[in-house]
Design a protein around this motif. Structure first.
Motif, PDB file in Angstrom:
ATOM      1  N   LYS A 181      -6.661   2.085  -6.496  1.00  0.00           N
ATOM      2  CA  LYS A 181      -7.358   1.183  -5.566  1.00  0.00           C
ATOM      3  C   LYS A 181      -6.369   0.515  -4.607  1.00  0.00           C
ATOM      4  O   LYS A 181      -6.660   0.329  -3.431  1.00  0.00           O
ATOM      5  N   THR A 182      -5.199   0.179  -5.116  1.00  0.00           N
ATOM      6  CA  THR A 182      -4.173  -0.442  -4.277  1.00  0.00           C
ATOM      7  C   THR A 182      -3.687   0.540  -3.221  1.00  0.00           C
ATOM      8  O   THR A 182      -3.547   0.179  -2.043  1.00  0.00           O
TER       9      THR A 182
ATOM     10  N   ILE B  92      -6.075   0.539 -11.048  1.00  0.00           N
ATOM     11  CA  ILE B  92      -5.510  -0.505 -10.182  1.00  0.00           C
ATOM     12  C   ILE B  92      -4.567   0.123  -9.157  1.00  0.00           C
ATOM     13  O   ILE B  92      -4.620  -0.206  -7.961  1.00  0.00           O
TER      14      ILE B  92
ATOM     15  N   ILE C 233      -3.927   0.095   0.806  1.00  0.00           N
ATOM     16  CA  ILE C 233      -2.729   0.160   1.650  1.00  0.00           C
ATOM     17  C   ILE C 233      -2.897   1.218   2.737  1.00  0.00           C
ATOM     18  O   ILE C 233      -2.494   1.015   3.885  1.00  0.00           O
TER      19      ILE C 233
ATOM     20  N   ILE D 152       3.079  -5.624   1.945  1.00  0.00           N
ATOM     21  CA  ILE D 152       2.734  -5.329   0.552  1.00  0.00           C
ATOM     22  C   ILE D 152       3.932  -4.713  -0.162  1.00  0.00           C
ATOM     23  O   ILE D 152       4.237  -5.060  -1.308  1.00  0.00           O
TER      24      ILE D 152
END
Length: 76
Positions: free
Chosen positions: A9-10, A6, A14, A25
């Protein structure tokens, strides 16, 4: 999906955003972190208070009034 997946991927998402969207974010993540910290502090204080003997005197007080002191009783 694992926590690490996670996070990766974040970070990828970004990196593809313009700076102003990445800042949004960041602001959201900062908000969530502060909310989580406050909840941890609150939970810790509740645990301390529940394990403490500070309020034991409330359980040992004599009753100030009895049923004889009532002028009226509720009959439901």
């Amino acid at each position: 999906m694992t926590r690490q997946a996670i996070i990766e991927k974040t970070i990828q998402a970004i990196n593809q955003l313009p700076e102003d969207k990445a800042l949004e974010i960041f602001d959201f993540a900062d908000f969530i972190m502060k909310k989580y910290e406050e909840q941890c502090i609150t939970d810790g204080l509740l645990q301390l208070a529940s394990k403490s003997n500070v309020f034991d005197f409330l359980h040992n007080e004599d009753d100030l009034y009895t049923l004889n002191d009532l002028k009226e009783q509720y009959r439901g």
